[in-house]
Write an enzyme that holds these catalytic residues in place. Structure first.
Site, PDB file in Angstrom:
ATOM      1  N   LYS A  17       0.844  -1.205   0.000  1.00  0.00           N
ATOM      2  CA  LYS A  17       0.000   0.000   0.000  1.00  0.00           C
ATOM      3  C   LYS A  17       0.868   1.240   0.000  1.00  0.00           C
ATOM      4  CE  LYS A  17       1.012   1.166   4.416  1.00  0.00           C
ATOM      5  NZ  LYS A  17       1.636   2.447   4.833  1.00  0.00           N
ATOM      6  N   PRO A 120       8.952  -3.596  -1.062  1.00  0.00           N
ATOM      7  CA  PRO A 120      10.161  -3.184  -0.354  1.00  0.00           C
ATOM      8  C   PRO A 120      10.064  -3.413   1.153  1.00  0.00           C
ATOM      9  CG  PRO A 120       9.603  -1.570  -2.015  1.00  0.00           C
ATOM     10  CD  PRO A 120       8.470  -2.551  -1.992  1.00  0.00           C
ATOM     11  N   MET A 125       5.588   0.561   3.013  1.00  0.00           N
ATOM     12  CA  MET A 125       4.561   0.092   2.086  1.00  0.00           C
ATOM     13  C   MET A 125       3.784  -1.123   2.606  1.00  0.00           C
ATOM     14  SD  MET A 125       6.264   0.600  -1.669  1.00  0.00           S
ATOM     15  CE  MET A 125       4.697   0.103  -2.422  1.00  0.00           C
ATOM     16  N   ASP A 162      -2.145  -2.078   9.562  1.00  0.00           N
ATOM     17  CA  ASP A 162      -2.207  -2.186   8.106  1.00  0.00           C
ATOM     18  C   ASP A 162      -2.750  -3.520   7.614  1.00  0.00           C
ATOM     19  OD1 ASP A 162      -1.149   0.336   7.899  1.00  0.00           O
ATOM     20  OD2 ASP A 162       0.890  -0.327   7.440  1.00  0.00           O
TER      21      ASP A 162
END
Length: 329
Positions: A17, A120, A125, A162
């Site tokens: 994300k 990564p 992310m 997340d």
């Protein structure tokens, strides 16, 4: 149902994300921060294959196809970097996800988890969260749990803010610590270029640096809120308006810890990006492009000029889902 009747193995993927906006409030009593963020799932995915075991063990291994393995983490005080291997023990989020799911299901079946990392590492992310999301979906199918995405997201919320979004995907407003999700109805795609860094940042350290910078500047953090015009712009894929309104409160502390991030953002703007920003807590950088063609051209120019790895992606992308399942022999 007998163990022999379970799938031979199951493979699931979950998206990384970016935060098209990330506003951070003051620290809470529990040490966390209230945030208001706009998540966008992108087509850069983590892959987890779950295979049954005859014993109760949960194992984790990294696939040779992984684009990322070890990561260099930078000490925010000394500037020194230390190479850290991705954990494959009980601290790995995919391991924790499998253990939590089977606890909720009330059984002790073992599973081998193989992770292919394409997001990564320590790059802001949500790669670890995507691992957990993919593991939940894969193990749920392997064990024929019959759980919905919403149920898996509820379980995943115990693993990190997340994880629920990685399960649901798409685009969403996140509040609380980022786990209170309000999905958005979108039309059209946004096109970005992701530039990973060869140096990772610890998310808690970036938040601590933000608090310290605010204290030094005498700034009182306010309750976080998103610009409603930005939310509408993301929903309609209005790239130019998104570029004008996107913001990240964690960018300044991340840049203070890795100064080269600012140089990279400047290069991206010179090479035609509509806007550049640190992704989440960094140190990956995202660039917003006008369309898919512009994103491809920008990635090529960045790689030619700086020798970095520049990855064109688009979003919103779907949440965690099954790729394959194969019946046992």
């Amino acid at each position: 149902m007998k163990d022999s009747e379970f799938f031979g193995h199951v493979t699931a993927v979950a998206p990384g994300k970016v935060n098209m906006s990330l506003r951070v409030g003051p620290p809470r009593a529990d040490g966390y921060h209230e945030v208001a963020t706009l998540y966008l799932a992108v087509g850069l995915t983590e892959e987890v294959t779950a295979a049954p075991r005859e014993d109760e063990a949960i194992t984790v291994s990294l696939s040779e196809r992984s684009a990322f393995s070890d990561v260099q983490l930078q000490d925010p005080d000394t500037g020194e970097t230390v190479t850290a291997a991705i954990p494959v023990d009980e601290s790995n989020l995919a391991h924790r996800a499998a253990a939590l799911l089977r606890e909720r299901l009330g059984h002790r079946r073992g599973v081998d988890l193989t992770i292919t990392k394409n997001v990564p590492v320590a790059g802001g992310m949500g790669g670890g969260s995507a691992d957990a999301a993919a593991a939940l979906v894969a193990c749920s199918a392997l064990w024929e749990a019959g759980l919905s995405k919403e149920q898996l997201a509820e379980i995943g919320s115990a693993l990190g803010a997340d994880v629920p979004f990685a399960i649901l995907g798409g685009a969403a407003v996140g509040q609380g610590v980022g786990d209170e999700l309000s999905p958005l109805l979108t039309r059209g795609d946004l096109h970005l270029v992701i530039v990973p860094s060869n140096t990772g940042l610890s998310t808690p350290e970036v938040y601590r640096r933000l608090d310290a910078m605010r204290e030094e500047a005498g700034v009182q953090a306010e309750e976080p809120a998103l610009d409603p015009d930005l939310v509408r712009a993301v929903c309609t894929a209005d790239a130019e308006l998104v570029a004008a309104l996107m913001a990240n409160d964690l960018q300044a502390p991340a840049v203070s810890m890795v100064g080269s991030l600012e140089d990279m953002m400047d290069v991206g703007l010179v090479e035609g990006a509509l806007q550049g920003m640190v992704s989440g807590s960094g140190p990956s950088v995202l660039f917003l492009a006008r369309d898919a063609e512009a994103a491809g051209q920008l990635a090529t120019r960045l790689e030619e000029r700086t020798s970095v790895w520049a990855i064109p992606v688009s979003g919103p992308a779907p949440g965690a889902h099954l790729l394959t399942h194969r019946a046992g022999e």
